[in-house]
Design a protein around this motif. Structure first.
Motif, PDB file in Angstrom:
ATOM      1  N   THR A 282       0.851  -1.197   0.000  1.00 27.64           N
ATOM      2  CA  THR A 282       0.000   0.000   0.000  1.00 27.64           C
ATOM      3  C   THR A 282       0.884   1.243   0.000  1.00 27.64           C
ATOM      4  O   THR A 282       1.549   1.525   0.979  1.00 27.64           O
ATOM      5  N   PRO A 283       0.938   1.965  -1.127  1.00 29.96           N
ATOM      6  CA  PRO A 283       0.212   1.738  -2.387  1.00 29.96           C
ATOM      7  C   PRO A 283       0.803   0.560  -3.169  1.00 29.96           C
ATOM      8  O   PRO A 283       1.981   0.234  -3.017  1.00 29.96           O
ATOM      9  N   ALA A 284      -0.043  -0.051  -3.998  1.00 26.59           N
ATOM     10  CA  ALA A 284       0.413  -1.188  -4.812  1.00 26.59           C
ATOM     11  C   ALA A 284       1.577  -0.754  -5.701  1.00 26.59           C
ATOM     12  O   ALA A 284       1.588   0.355  -6.238  1.00 26.59           O
ATOM     13  N   LEU A 285       2.553  -1.640  -5.835  1.00 31.37           N
ATOM     14  CA  LEU A 285       3.817  -1.303  -6.496  1.00 31.37           C
ATOM     15  C   LEU A 285       3.735  -1.395  -8.020  1.00 31.37           C
ATOM     16  O   LEU A 285       3.398  -2.449  -8.577  1.00 31.37           O
ATOM     17  N   THR A 286       4.052  -0.291  -8.684  1.00 34.34           N
ATOM     18  CA  THR A 286       4.275  -0.331 -10.134  1.00 34.34           C
ATOM     19  C   THR A 286       5.588  -1.057 -10.363  1.00 34.34           C
ATOM     20  O   THR A 286       6.589  -0.827  -9.670  1.00 34.34           O
ATOM     21  N   THR A 287       5.612  -1.957 -11.339  1.00 31.98           N
ATOM     22  CA  THR A 287       6.793  -2.801 -11.509  1.00 31.98           C
ATOM     23  C   THR A 287       6.882  -3.314 -12.947  1.00 31.98           C
ATOM     24  O   THR A 287       5.976  -3.101 -13.754  1.00 31.98           O
ATOM     25  N   VAL A 288       7.978  -3.965 -13.239  1.00 30.20           N
ATOM     26  CA  VAL A 288       8.187  -4.592 -14.548  1.00 30.20           C
ATOM     27  C   VAL A 288       7.941  -6.085 -14.394  1.00 30.20           C
ATOM     28  O   VAL A 288       8.514  -6.725 -13.507  1.00 30.20           O
ATOM     29  N   ASP A 289       7.086  -6.627 -15.217  1.00 26.47           N
ATOM     30  CA  ASP A 289       6.770  -8.052 -15.117  1.00 26.47           C
ATOM     31  C   ASP A 289       7.898  -8.904 -15.698  1.00 26.47           C
ATOM     32  O   ASP A 289       8.314  -8.729 -16.837  1.00 26.47           O
ATOM     33  N   PHE A 290       8.397  -9.813 -14.879  1.00 25.57           N
ATOM     34  CA  PHE A 290       9.409 -10.792 -15.285  1.00 25.57           C
ATOM     35  C   PHE A 290       8.670 -12.126 -15.394  1.00 25.57           C
ATOM     36  O   PHE A 290       8.312 -12.723 -14.380  1.00 25.57           O
ATOM     37  N   SER A 321       7.175  -6.528 -19.520  1.00 26.61           N
ATOM     38  CA  SER A 321       6.068  -5.592 -19.703  1.00 26.61           C
ATOM     39  C   SER A 321       5.895  -4.788 -18.420  1.00 26.61           C
ATOM     40  O   SER A 321       6.249  -5.250 -17.337  1.00 26.61           O
ATOM     41  N   LEU A 322       5.354  -3.593 -18.571  1.00 30.98           N
ATOM     42  CA  LEU A 322       5.179  -2.703 -17.432  1.00 30.98           C
ATOM     43  C   LEU A 322       3.811  -2.941 -16.790  1.00 30.98           C
ATOM     44  O   LEU A 322       2.800  -3.026 -17.480  1.00 30.98           O
ATOM     45  N   VAL A 323       3.812  -3.081 -15.464  1.00 30.91           N
ATOM     46  CA  VAL A 323       2.568  -3.254 -14.707  1.00 30.91           C
ATOM     47  C   VAL A 323       2.361  -1.982 -13.888  1.00 30.91           C
ATOM     48  O   VAL A 323       3.066  -1.729 -12.917  1.00 30.91           O
ATOM     49  N   ILE A 324       1.405  -1.158 -14.326  1.00 27.16           N
ATOM     50  CA  ILE A 324       1.191   0.146 -13.700  1.00 27.16           C
ATOM     51  C   ILE A 324       0.189   0.016 -12.558  1.00 27.16           C
ATOM     52  O   ILE A 324      -0.940  -0.442 -12.745  1.00 27.16           O
ATOM     53  N   ARG A 325       0.642   0.437 -11.362  1.00 29.61           N
ATOM     54  CA  ARG A 325      -0.242   0.420 -10.191  1.00 29.61           C
ATOM     55  C   ARG A 325      -0.260   1.831  -9.570  1.00 29.61           C
ATOM     56  O   ARG A 325      -0.432   2.793 -10.306  1.00 29.61           O
ATOM     57  N   GLU A 326      -0.042   1.921  -8.273  1.00 30.98           N
ATOM     58  CA  GLU A 326      -0.306   3.194  -7.591  1.00 30.98           C
ATOM     59  C   GLU A 326       0.924   3.878  -6.990  1.00 30.98           C
ATOM     60  O   GLU A 326       0.791   4.935  -6.365  1.00 30.98           O
ATOM     61  N   SER A 327       2.114   3.311  -7.142  1.00 37.26           N
ATOM     62  CA  SER A 327       3.278   3.837  -6.429  1.00 37.26           C
ATOM     63  C   SER A 327       4.036   4.917  -7.205  1.00 37.26           C
ATOM     64  O   SER A 327       5.067   5.399  -6.746  1.00 37.26           O
ATOM     65  N   VAL A 328       3.528   5.280  -8.380  1.00 42.24           N
ATOM     66  CA  VAL A 328       4.141   6.342  -9.183  1.00 42.24           C
ATOM     67  C   VAL A 328       3.137   7.478  -9.354  1.00 42.24           C
ATOM     68  O   VAL A 328       2.008   7.257  -9.772  1.00 42.24           O
ATOM     69  N   LYS A 329       3.579   8.686  -9.014  1.00 45.43           N
ATOM     70  CA  LYS A 329       2.731   9.871  -9.085  1.00 45.43           C
ATOM     71  C   LYS A 329       3.200  10.777 -10.218  1.00 45.43           C
ATOM     72  O   LYS A 329       4.387  10.914 -10.471  1.00 45.43           O
ATOM     73  N   HIS A 330       2.247  11.379 -10.881  1.00 46.38           N
ATOM     74  CA  HIS A 330       2.593  12.361 -11.913  1.00 46.38           C
ATOM     75  C   HIS A 330       3.113  13.617 -11.225  1.00 46.38           C
ATOM     76  O   HIS A 330       2.462  14.185 -10.360  1.00 46.38           O
ATOM     77  N   LEU A 331       4.311  14.035 -11.610  1.00 50.42           N
ATOM     78  CA  LEU A 331       4.951  15.196 -11.011  1.00 50.42           C
ATOM     79  C   LEU A 331       4.666  16.443 -11.842  1.00 50.42           C
ATOM     80  O   LEU A 331       4.986  16.489 -13.030  1.00 50.42           O
ATOM     81  N   THR A 332       4.059  17.417 -11.221  1.00 47.75           N
ATOM     82  CA  THR A 332       3.712  18.631 -11.976  1.00 47.75           C
ATOM     83  C   THR A 332       4.876  19.618 -12.008  1.00 47.75           C
ATOM     84  O   THR A 332       5.014  20.401 -12.938  1.00 47.75           O
ATOM     85  N   SER A 333       5.749  19.575 -11.005  1.00 47.99           N
ATOM     86  CA  SER A 333       6.923  20.450 -11.006  1.00 47.99           C
ATOM     87  C   SER A 333       8.075  19.747 -10.313  1.00 47.99           C
ATOM     88  O   SER A 333       7.897  19.097  -9.283  1.00 47.99           O
ATOM     89  N   GLU A 334       9.270  19.846 -10.906  1.00 46.97           N
ATOM     90  CA  GLU A 334      10.472  19.206 -10.377  1.00 46.97           C
ATOM     91  C   GLU A 334      10.951  19.974  -9.148  1.00 46.97           C
ATOM     92  O   GLU A 334      10.846  21.219  -9.089  1.00 46.97           O
ATOM     93  N   ILE A 335      11.507  19.248  -8.171  1.00 44.73           N
ATOM     94  CA  ILE A 335      12.043  19.891  -6.985  1.00 44.73           C
ATOM     95  C   ILE A 335      13.293  20.662  -7.317  1.00 44.73           C
ATOM     96  O   ILE A 335      13.987  20.374  -8.265  1.00 44.73           O
TER      97      ILE A 335
END
Length: 335
Positions: A282-290, A321-335
Motif C-alpha cells: 500500500t500503495p500497490a507497487l508499479t513494476t516490470v513483469d518478469f 512488460s510494465l505493470v502500472i499500479r499506484e506507487s508512481v505519481k505524476h509530477l507537476t513540477s520538479e524539486i
C-alpha cells in the motif's frame, strides 16, 4: 502387488518382453506391446523405478540450481518447472548454489553425481567457459535468465535492459527528472543490463546521469533498505526511485516509511519482477513483469526436447512488460 512375472503370464509373453516394453530399451512388436500394456493396466503393475532407471540409463529426474531457496521469485520459478515436469512424468531435484561461484559449482556437481537426466540452471556466478565445458558432457542443459553467446540454443533469456528502459521511461513520462536507481550486484549480468537500461532512458531524455543517485545493492529486501539509507544520507534530492527488483523496492519502501517519506506523494517508486506481493503493498507497487513461470516452462520444454530428440517450438527470448499500479505519481513540477 503384481510382479513382472504376473504381467508376463497375463500377457502370454516372456518376462524379457515385459521388461523391454516397460523400459523402452528395444523394439517390441505392436501386438506384444499392446498385450503387455493391457496386462499392466489390468493388474495395476508398477515398475520398480530404481531397476527401470538402471535399465534405461534414465532416472526420471531433472536437476535445478537456483542461487537461494527463499523468496517469491524463486518460488514462482520452481513452481513453473514442477508443474510442467509433472505433465511428462519427471520429478524435480532442487539445490541452492548460494551466491558464490564455488557453491554453484558444488550444486551442479551434486546433481550430476545423482545422475539427473538434465539440468536447468539459474546461475550467475559460474563463468561462460565453465558452462560451455559442462555442455560438452552431453547432458541436456537449459540456462534461465542468462545468455551464453556460444550456447544460444540453451538459453531462455529476458531482455533486462528493455525492462529497465521501460521503467525509467515511465518515471520520466510522469515528469520525473531526479531519478535514483538501486541496482543489483553488478557482477551479475542482469543487474548490469538493468543499470544500462536506466542510463539509456536518461540519455534519451537529455537527463544527466548522476553517480550520487545510484547505489549498488544485493537483490534482497535488507540490502534495499540499506541502499535507501545511503540515498537519504547523501542528501541528494530525488523524486523517484527505480529499484532493480521488487525485494529491494520493498526494503526501500520500508526505509522511506520509517524516515516519514511518503510513497508516492513525496517519492515515486517502481520495481522489477512483479512478484505476487507487489500488488498487495500500500500503495500497490508499479513494476516490470518478469515472466519467470513462463520462462521456466520453456526451459523444461527445451531439456525435454533434447532428451527425447524431438524438435518442438521453444521461446528463447522473452520481453518484459510494465505493470502500472499506484506507487508512481505524476509530477507537476520538479524539486
Amino acid at each position: 502387488m503384481a510382479t513382472i512375472k504376473d504381467v508376463s503370464e497375463c500377457a502370454g509373453v516372456s518376462q524379457a518382453t515385459v521388461s523391454r516394453v516397460v523400459n523402452g530399451t528395444s523394439r517390441v512388436s505392436h501386438d506384444k506391446k499392446l498385450k503387455v500394456e493391457r496386462a499392466i493396466k489390468k493388474l495395476g503393475y508398477r515398475p520398480n523405478s530404481i531397476a527401470q532407471a538402471l535399465a534405461s540409463s534414465r532416472t526420471g529426474s531433472i536437476g535445478v540450481v537456483v542461487p537461494e531457496l527463499g523468496g517469491m521469485f524463486y518460488s514462482d520459478m520452481l513452481q513453473g518447472i514442477e508443474d510442467q515436469l509433472r505433465r511428462f512424468g519427471y520429478h524435480l531435484v532442487v539445490t541452492a548454489g548460494d551466491n558464490d561461484e564455488e557453491g554453484q559449482k558444488q550444486a551442479i556437481d551434486f546433481l550430476v553425481s545423482r545422475r539427473v537426466d538434465a539440468l536447468i540452471l539459474h546461475t550467475q556466478h559460474v563463468s561462460d567457459d565453465y558452462l560451455i565445458e559442462l555442455s560438452k558432457t552431453g547432458l541436456p542443459i537449459a540456462f534461465v535468465n542468462r545468455l551464453v553467446p556460444e550456447l544460444p540454443d540453451s538459453c531462455i533469456n529476458l531482455d533486462n535492459e528493455l525492462g529497465a528502459l521501460m521503467a525509467t521511461r515511465h518515471l520520466i513520462d510522469k515528469g520525473h527528472k531526479s531519478i535514483a536507481c538501486i541496482t543489483g550486484p553488478l557482477y551479475k549480468a542482469d543487474a548490469r543490463a538493468r543499470l544500462q537500461g536506466y542510463r539509456v532512458a536518461l540519455e534519451e531524455a537529455g537527463i544527466e546521469f548522476r553517480e550520487l543517485l545510484v547505489v549498488e545493492s544485493g537483490f534482497t529486501e535488507d540490502t534495499g533498505r540499506a541502499a535507501m539509507q545511503k540515498l537519504l544520507a547523501r542528501n541528494c534530492k530525488f523524486t523517484a526511485v527505480f529499484a532493480c527488483n521488487d525485494d529491494m523496492a520493498f526494503g526501500a519502501f520500508e526505509e522511506m516509511k520509517k524516515a516519514q517519506v511518503s510513497v508516492p506523494d513525496d517519492v515515486s517508486l517502481i520495481g522489477f519482477d512483479n512478484v505476487p506481493f507487489a500488488r498487495y503493498l500500500t500503495p500497490a507497487l508499479t513494476t516490470v513483469d518478469f515472466p519467470i513461470e513462463q520462462m521456466s516452462k520453456e526451459a523444461v520444454q527445451l531439456v525435454l526436447q533434447k532428451l527425447m530428440k524431438k524438435k518442438t517450438e521453444v521461446d528463447f527470448k522473452f520481453s518484459p512488460s510494465l505493470v502500472i499500479r499506484e506507487s508512481v505519481k505524476h509530477l507537476t513540477s520538479e524539486i
